[in-house]
Design an enzyme around this catalytic site. Structure first.
Site, PDB file in Angstrom:
ATOM      1  CB  CYS A  30      40.206  42.801  34.037  1.00  0.00           C
ATOM      2  SG  CYS A  30      39.517  41.864  33.030  1.00  0.00           S
ATOM      3  CG  MET A  31      36.100  41.745  37.038  1.00  0.00           C
ATOM      4  SD  MET A  31      35.743  40.730  38.496  1.00  0.00           S
ATOM      5  CE  MET A  31      34.507  39.664  38.777  1.00  0.00           C
TER       6      MET A  31
END
Length: 511
Positions: A30-31
């Site tokens: 993810c981020m």
């Protein structure tokens, strides 16, 4: 060391500590986190993994999540995937004598995963996780387009590069104009349908020709219902497609199934979902405006104060479609800058812990290494490595977030809306994405003021109320002399704070 070599070295350091290539069942990111599916959780060397310089911390959920930070994770993940693939290709074929042992290990790992998932897999959390899986892949485009939109707005206000600003506007707006299609595609993929059919049904929502159609006595408008309508349309398409797969003969499946999927889902979308989702989207925007216009400081206090616990429980994922709807409607979400104050409270609390524990070298090193990421909005290292293990500082960090949120909410109540054109970044990283209704200068000033209030409130609350006498006596001790004494004299009663708490404090990078 070259950047590529550095990223590969990080991946190479991580792989053996999670059980090697054979133990990895899935890889995603993810981020900020490398998310791994593992066959056998017991093969992971947690403490050694936390000591890898690039690793900021680890989180265990339905996947094993290694916090690497924004930017780094996107570069390390491909290298990690290559190493896993190379490891699988070079692995020798298992001998017949070891087949039973491998089966037993696999069964053990499956049991552990099942037990862990059973603890976390409530229906509501599973639903939120699916929602997050739909929207999180869109965040890089939202950030890129949001920054371009902010740059374009600045140039327009200054009257500079007038021949370029229309092109920048097209770049900034193109993705948002078609975001429903991407949501539909990801939704169908997440719910087990054919992704392109989900995108095709969702594309109906943004097609200009729907302006010629009436539903519920009203003319439809392109984009009506937005991402919520696209979400509903794609989920419906998945169920129609699955029904067709069960009942349509195989010889006709390639023709009938996609046709019926688009036809049935499309008709329901046009003559039902677009109107209903449009009303819901409008209500969300209206409620957000009403909440901050009337609740103001009080609403900001609650939102900023409770966001960290929401993150810990995974419930913050429910806000993603709300943020996206507000961005689609108003051009920015007014909720994100308030919620970002939780990170400011966390930073202030960590600084206070640094000063309150002058003898605890381990925790102080953790804080020094994690603070830069904290200022940029990456809070996991400070949460999992400092405030949460200590207990009280986590609560006082929430107090700092509450005061920062109240500050920003107060100005919203006065009519100065502060919003973000994208989701994902926080802290200082949110500055390029800020937008509002009273000019960029005022918007930046209010957001910066909120950060300062959050830092100060988190610091003051933690410094004066974050430690009981017992907690301070337990943690404000030097770790290194105790270690030397044990090494010289053999096993003895450990000094306060040199066992569990020190281990926990070593979660972030390089400590």
């Amino acid at each position: 060391m070259a950047t590529e070599d550095k990223n590969r070295a990080t991946a190479a350091a991580i792989l053996p500590l999670v059980g090697g290539a054979a133990n990895v069942s899935s890889i995603a990111h993810c981020m900020t986190r490398l998310r791994l599916g593992l066959h056998d959780r017991s093969l992971v060397q947690d403490e050694a993994l936390k000591a890898v310089p690039a690793v900021m911390g680890v989180v265990e959920d339905d996947t094993y999540q290694i916090v690497l930070g924004p930017g780094t994770v996107a570069r390390v993940t491909p290298e990690f995937e290559k190493l896993v693939e190379e490891g699988r290709e070079s692995a020798p074929a298992p001998a017949a004598a070891s087949a039973l042992t491998a089966e037993e290990l696999a069964a053990q790992g499956a049991e552990m995963r099942a037990a862990r998932k059973a603890r976390n897999a409530t229906p509501f959390k599973l639903f939120l996780r699916r929602i997050a899986n739909i929207f999180v892949p869109l965040i890089p485009a939202l950030i890129g387009c949001g920054i371009i939109a902010g740059l374009n707005g600045l140039l327009v206000n200054l009257g500079w590069l007038t021949s370029v600003t229309p092109a920048l506007a097209a770049m900034a707006s193109g993705f948002m104009a078609l975001i429903a299609v991407f949501v539909g595609y990801n939704t169908a993929k997440e719910f087990g349908g054919t992704p392109i059919l989900g995108g095709a049904v969702a594309a109906i929502i943004v097609f200009p020709g729907v302006a010629n159609i009436e539903a519920f006595g009203q003319k439809l408008s392109p984009g009506q219902g937005g991402v919520l309508g696209a979400l509903g349309a794609a989920v419906l398409a998945v169920y129609v497609e699955k029904w067709c797969r069960r009942w349509v003969p195989e010889a006709l499946d390639v023709l009938v199934t996609p046709t019926l999927t688009v036809l049935v889902s499309g008709l329901v979308t046009i003559f039902g979902l677009m109107y209903v989702a449009g009303e819901v989207s409008t209500a969300i925007g209206t409620f957000a405006d009403w909440l901050l216009s009337n609740g103001g400081a009080g609403a900001g206090l609650v939102l900023g104060g409770f966001f960290l616990p929401l993150v810990m429980l995974g419930l913050h994922q429910a806000l993603i479609p709300i943020h996206t709807t507000l961005i689609e409607q108003q051009g920015y979400t007014v909720l994100l800058p308030i919620l970002a104050m939780a990170g400011a409270g966390q930073v202030g609390a960590a600084i206070a812990v640094f000063f309150r524990l002058p003898r605890n070298e381990s925790i102080r090193r953790t804080i020094k290494s994690a603070l830069p990421a904290g200022f940029l909005g990456v809070g996991e290292p400070l949460i999992y490595g400092v405030s949460l293990p200590l207990g009280r500082p986590f609560i006082t960090a929430c107090v700092g977030g509450a005061f920062g949120g109240a500050f920003v909410g107060f100005f919203n109540q006065l009519g100065d809306a502060v919003g973000s054109t994208a989701i994902g970044p926080s802290g200082w990283a949110l500055f390029p994405l800020l937008d509002g209704n009273h000019g960029l200068g005022a918007t930046i000033a209010i957001y910066a003021g909120g950060l300062v209030v959050g830092y100060l409130a988190g610091f003051v609350a933690t410094y004066f109320f974050g430690f009981s006498k017992d907690l301070l006596a337990e943690f404000n001790v030097s770790q290194e002399p105790a270690a030397s004494t044990v090494a010289a004299t053999g096993p003895a009663t450990p000094a306060a704070g040199t066992t569990g708490p020190d281990t926990t404090a070593k979660a972030p990078a390089g400590v």
